[in-house]
Design an enzyme around this catalytic site. Sequence first.
Site, mmCIF file in Angstrom:
data_model
loop_
_atom_site.group_PDB
_atom_site.id
_atom_site.type_symbol
_atom_site.label_atom_id
_atom_site.label_comp_id
_atom_site.label_asym_id
_atom_site.label_seq_id
_atom_site.Cartn_x
_atom_site.Cartn_y
_atom_site.Cartn_z
ATOM 1 N N ARG A 97 2.149 17.021 -15.994
ATOM 2 C CA ARG A 97 2.413 17.736 -15.901
ATOM 3 C C ARG A 97 3.818 17.516 -17.163
ATOM 4 N NH1 ARG A 97 3.243 23.650 -13.672
ATOM 5 N NH2 ARG A 97 0.876 23.444 -13.810
ATOM 6 N N HIS A 135 -3.920 24.673 -20.768
ATOM 7 C CA HIS A 135 -3.844 24.230 -19.111
ATOM 8 C C HIS A 135 -5.072 24.218 -18.644
ATOM 9 C CE1 HIS A 135 -2.790 24.282 -15.280
ATOM 10 N NE2 HIS A 135 -2.023 25.455 -15.098
ATOM 11 N N GLN A 189 -6.668 24.841 -14.651
ATOM 12 C CA GLN A 189 -6.729 26.285 -14.389
ATOM 13 C C GLN A 189 -8.067 26.390 -14.616
ATOM 14 O OE1 GLN A 189 -4.149 28.095 -12.502
ATOM 15 N NE2 GLN A 189 -5.606 29.671 -12.619
ATOM 16 N N ASP A 237 -1.273 36.451 -18.216
ATOM 17 C CA ASP A 237 -1.122 35.547 -17.941
ATOM 18 C C ASP A 237 1.066 35.917 -18.566
ATOM 19 O OD1 ASP A 237 0.582 33.024 -17.215
ATOM 20 O OD2 ASP A 237 -0.515 31.614 -18.837
ATOM 21 N N CYS A 246 -3.410 33.288 -13.927
ATOM 22 C CA CYS A 246 -3.110 32.214 -13.359
ATOM 23 C C CYS A 246 -2.757 31.772 -12.313
ATOM 24 C CB CYS A 246 -3.283 30.519 -14.050
ATOM 25 S SG CYS A 246 -1.544 32.224 -15.630
ATOM 26 N N ARG A 252 -8.181 26.438 -6.825
ATOM 27 C CA ARG A 252 -7.428 25.640 -7.920
ATOM 28 C C ARG A 252 -7.494 24.279 -7.362
ATOM 29 N NH1 ARG A 252 -3.587 26.242 -10.817
ATOM 30 N NH2 ARG A 252 -3.191 23.520 -11.581
HETATM 31 N N1 CP Z 1 -1.058 28.407 -12.145
HETATM 32 C C1 CP Z 1 -0.321 27.591 -12.567
HETATM 33 O O1 CP Z 1 -0.758 26.396 -12.632
HETATM 34 O O2 CP Z 1 0.488 27.042 -10.851
HETATM 35 P P1 CP Z 1 1.742 26.524 -11.380
HETATM 36 O O3 CP Z 1 2.368 26.380 -12.143
HETATM 37 O O4 CP Z 1 2.775 26.867 -9.746
HETATM 38 O O5 CP Z 1 1.041 25.176 -11.272
HETATM 39 N N1 NVA Z 2 0.958 30.130 -19.411
HETATM 40 C C1 NVA Z 2 2.150 29.305 -18.337
HETATM 41 C C2 NVA Z 2 1.271 28.893 -17.483
HETATM 42 C C3 NVA Z 2 1.542 28.364 -16.295
HETATM 43 C C4 NVA Z 2 1.025 28.429 -14.851
HETATM 44 C C5 NVA Z 2 3.160 28.734 -18.964
HETATM 45 O O1 NVA Z 2 3.480 27.184 -19.344
HETATM 46 O O2 NVA Z 2 4.400 28.675 -17.987
#
Ligand code: CP
Ligand code: NVA
Length: 305
Positions: free
Chosen positions: A103, A130, A133, A222, A262, A290
């Site tokens: 990430r 993502h 997701q 989101d 999400c 997930r």
């Molecule tokens: N939806 C999602 O990716 O959650 P986290 O940021 O908690 O991993």
């Molecule tokens: N768009 C959000 C998604 C989190 C799972 C972010 O990038 O923070």
Amino acid sequence: MKRDFLAVTDLSREEIERVYHLSRELKAKQRSGEPHPLLQGKILAMIFQKPSARTRVSFEAGMVQLGGQAIYLAPSDIQMGKRESTADIARVLSRYCDAIMARVFSHNDVAELAAHASVPVINGLSDLLHPCQVLSDLFTIGEHLGRTEDFVLAWVGDGNNVCHSWLNMSTRFRFALRLAIPEGYDPDEQLLANAKRAGLSEIALFRDPREAVKGADVIYTDVWASMGQEAEAEQRKLAFRRFQVNEELLAHAAPGAKVMHCLPAHRGEEVTDGVLDGPQSIVFDQAENRLHVQKALLVFLLKEA
Ligand code: CP
Ligand code: NVA
């Protein structure tokens, strides 16, 4: 040749269907308590430059359920790109582990990891995409609507990483993607153009969320400020104030439309408590999946691809 999963478009439609088939099997086994040690002895390295609840825990729990293990590498642990180069991290982790999940802020970082790793690399979220997701979200839609095509999904909010992955998914499965996004926050032009050029799904941009959700089977939102955009939060609250998914907006969608997010949610901002906790919300089924879909993805990348 190892395979990576940096974007939804790294998999063909047939491969996504294969992953969903496996997801259903693994979900049933997990629910009935039947052991399924398909990745016995395998190790997943998990690099995090940003916080996470779902991604971290679902990947780690998933590896353990599959008979393997995961190693969590916090932002301060390896300091990718600072303490040493991203390429060297990729080469070293490939000698210890069987797959890498990362990430990151810049999408280039996960792409560079993939370019230099000899094991599969999975994008656990970048500023651009993502994919894990949306891969599991379409599976969830399949469970709730009984189909993974021919539905209307209204995206309400920011043209962000999750929205981008929906654009990518629209080139693999056919559905109507109605984007309700305030001016100035549109998705990446190239990803939008690619999705339109693919010609499979109908894609339309709206400035009025009520228009966008008309007849929608799924309403997806989101956060207004993603991780890394905290300094813009106040300005974004103003820009997005008409884009809250609340009871009033829901009344404009198809009766019984499903609400997805999400998570994490900023309750009272992009979504109200009433909607998130209401009967049309499927956000916790979405979060659960997930786990099942990523387990299937890991099995696919490590054993079948
Ligand atoms: N939806 C999602 O990716 O959650 P986290 O940021 O908690 O991993
Ligand atoms: N768009 C959000 C998604 C989190 C799972 C972010 O990038 O923070």
